[in-house]
Write a protein that holds these residues in place. Structure first.
Motif, short mmCIF file in Angstrom:
data_model
loop_
_atom_site.label_atom_id
_atom_site.label_comp_id
_atom_site.label_asym_id
_atom_site.label_seq_id
_atom_site.Cartn_x
_atom_site.Cartn_y
_atom_site.Cartn_z
N SER A 167 0.83 -1.19 0.00
CA SER A 167 0.00 0.00 0.00
C SER A 167 0.87 1.25 0.00
N ARG A 168 0.29 2.35 -0.45
CA ARG A 168 1.01 3.63 -0.45
C ARG A 168 1.42 4.02 0.96
N LYS A 169 0.56 3.75 1.94
CA LYS A 169 0.85 4.08 3.34
C LYS A 169 2.10 3.35 3.81
N LYS A 170 2.17 2.05 3.61
CA LYS A 170 3.33 1.28 4.06
C LYS A 170 4.59 1.68 3.32
N TYR A 171 4.44 1.98 2.04
CA TYR A 171 5.61 2.39 1.25
C TYR A 171 6.16 3.72 1.76
N CYS A 172 5.30 4.69 2.00
CA CYS A 172 5.74 5.99 2.51
C CYS A 172 6.41 5.85 3.87
N LEU A 173 5.84 4.99 4.71
CA LEU A 173 6.41 4.78 6.04
C LEU A 173 7.79 4.15 5.96
N LEU A 174 7.94 3.15 5.11
CA LEU A 174 9.23 2.47 4.99
C LEU A 174 10.29 3.38 4.38
N VAL A 175 9.92 4.14 3.36
CA VAL A 175 10.86 5.09 2.76
C VAL A 175 11.32 6.11 3.79
N SER A 176 10.38 6.64 4.56
CA SER A 176 10.71 7.64 5.59
C SER A 176 11.65 7.05 6.64
N PHE A 177 11.35 5.82 7.06
CA PHE A 177 12.17 5.17 8.09
C PHE A 177 13.57 4.87 7.58
N LEU A 178 13.68 4.32 6.37
CA LEU A 178 14.99 4.00 5.81
C LEU A 178 15.83 5.25 5.63
N ASP A 179 15.22 6.32 5.13
CA ASP A 179 15.97 7.57 4.91
C ASP A 179 16.51 8.12 6.23
N GLN A 180 15.70 8.07 7.29
CA GLN A 180 16.22 8.56 8.56
C GLN A 180 17.33 7.66 9.11
N CYS A 181 17.20 6.36 8.90
CA CYS A 181 18.27 5.45 9.32
C CYS A 181 19.59 5.81 8.64
N TYR A 182 19.55 6.10 7.36
CA TYR A 182 20.76 6.49 6.64
C TYR A 182 21.37 7.74 7.25
N TRP A 183 20.51 8.71 7.57
CA TRP A 183 20.98 9.97 8.14
C TRP A 183 21.60 9.76 9.52
N VAL A 184 20.96 8.96 10.35
CA VAL A 184 21.48 8.68 11.69
C VAL A 184 22.85 8.01 11.60
N VAL A 185 22.97 7.03 10.72
CA VAL A 185 24.25 6.33 10.56
C VAL A 185 25.33 7.30 10.09
N GLY A 186 25.02 8.13 9.11
CA GLY A 186 25.99 9.09 8.59
C GLY A 186 26.45 10.07 9.65
N CYS A 187 25.50 10.62 10.44
CA CYS A 187 25.85 11.58 11.48
C CYS A 187 26.73 10.96 12.56
N CYS A 188 26.36 9.76 13.00
CA CYS A 188 27.13 9.08 14.05
C CYS A 188 28.51 8.67 13.54
N LEU A 189 28.57 8.22 12.32
CA LEU A 189 29.87 7.85 11.74
C LEU A 189 30.78 9.06 11.66
N GLY A 190 30.23 10.20 11.24
CA GLY A 190 31.01 11.42 11.17
C GLY A 190 31.51 11.87 12.53
N ALA A 191 30.65 11.73 13.55
CA ALA A 191 31.06 12.11 14.91
C ALA A 191 32.21 11.24 15.40
N LEU A 192 32.15 9.96 15.10
CA LEU A 192 33.24 9.05 15.49
C LEU A 192 34.53 9.37 14.75
N ILE A 193 34.42 9.65 13.47
CA ILE A 193 35.60 9.99 12.68
C ILE A 193 36.22 11.28 13.20
N GLY A 194 35.38 12.28 13.44
CA GLY A 194 35.88 13.57 13.92
C GLY A 194 36.51 13.48 15.29
#
Length: 229
Positions: free
Chosen positions: A124-151
């Motif tokens: 369904s469109r609802k589940k697709y939107c929810l999964l896309v939103s969740f995956l995108d935020q996961c990518y952002w969280v990983v990137g931010c935390c990885l950068g903090a560790l590198i820095g």
């Protein structure tokens, strides 16, 4: 949701993954260089989750900006999401308990996917939107935390990494300029910023320039506005 549907959704979000890892990493490095560690990166990416807003927040925090100044600047920088939200009223109408998170997790890239990409068969469109939103935020969280560790732990000079914010806004400006025939808002933005920078100085020009932009665009003759829609 089948594995094939999950795979299709993940493939749809791969461009966001590539962008968010690099941008998030830049944010995490910048954050660590200003004295804020992994905990801050995790908390900001989880509870703020706004790329340009988070970059701006680092500069404001490092510069000792007040709470009111920070709130107004963040609101103005992310005000475009008000218009995104209006265009998604029908799409998110029947999303139930997922609606608050879908509203919170709306970013430029997520908006592009949920409005243009087609959900996999049987999803369904609802589940697709929810999964896309969740995956995108996961990518952002990983990137931010990885950068903090590198820095924090990588013994390399990151001098000049703060230019990432400038580069981000320049890229957004060029993209908007090339994708739209109407350049009046962009010209107003540039002129307003330069005038306020000269009059108010580099320490306090941000909010006056944004107020001036909003005022000029609001007072623009209606006839002119209609020709751009």
């Amino acid at each position: 949701m089948t594995k094939e549907a999950l795979r299709k959704t993940f493939l749809d979000t791969l461009p966001v993954l590539a962008g968010y890892l690099f941008l998030g990493c830049g944010f995490g490095i910048l954050l660590s260089q200003n004295g804020y560690g992994l905990g801050w990166a995790l908390a900001m990416s989880l509870f703020i989750y706004a790329g340009s807003g988070q970059y701006l927040a680092v500069e404001l925090l490092a510069g000792g900006a007040g709470l009111i100044t920070t709130a107004i600047a963040t609101l103005l920088v992310n005000a475009r999401h008000l218009f995104y939200g209006i265009s998604l009223l029908d799409t998110y109408q029947d999303t139930g308990k997922a609606k608050p998170y879908l509203i919170f997790a709306l970013t430029d890239e997520t908006y592009s996917l949920v409005t243009q990409a087609q959900p996999p068969e049987g999803v369904s469109r609802k589940k697709y939107c929810l999964l896309v939103s969740f995956l995108d935020q996961c990518y952002w969280v990983v990137g931010c935390c990885l950068g903090a560790l590198i820095g924090t732990y990588v013994p390399v000079s990151f001098e000049g990494v703060s230019f990432v914010l400038t580069a981000l806004f320049v890229t957004l400006f060029v993209e908007q300029w090339l994708s739209h025939k109407e350049h009046f808002p962009a010209i107003v933005g540039v002129i307003s910023t330069l005038c306020c920078l000269l009059i108010c100085g580099k320490d306090i020009f941000l909010i006056p320039s944004m107020v001036l932009m909003a005022l000029l665009l609001t007072l623009r003759p209606k006839a002119k506005r209609r020709t751009t829609t």
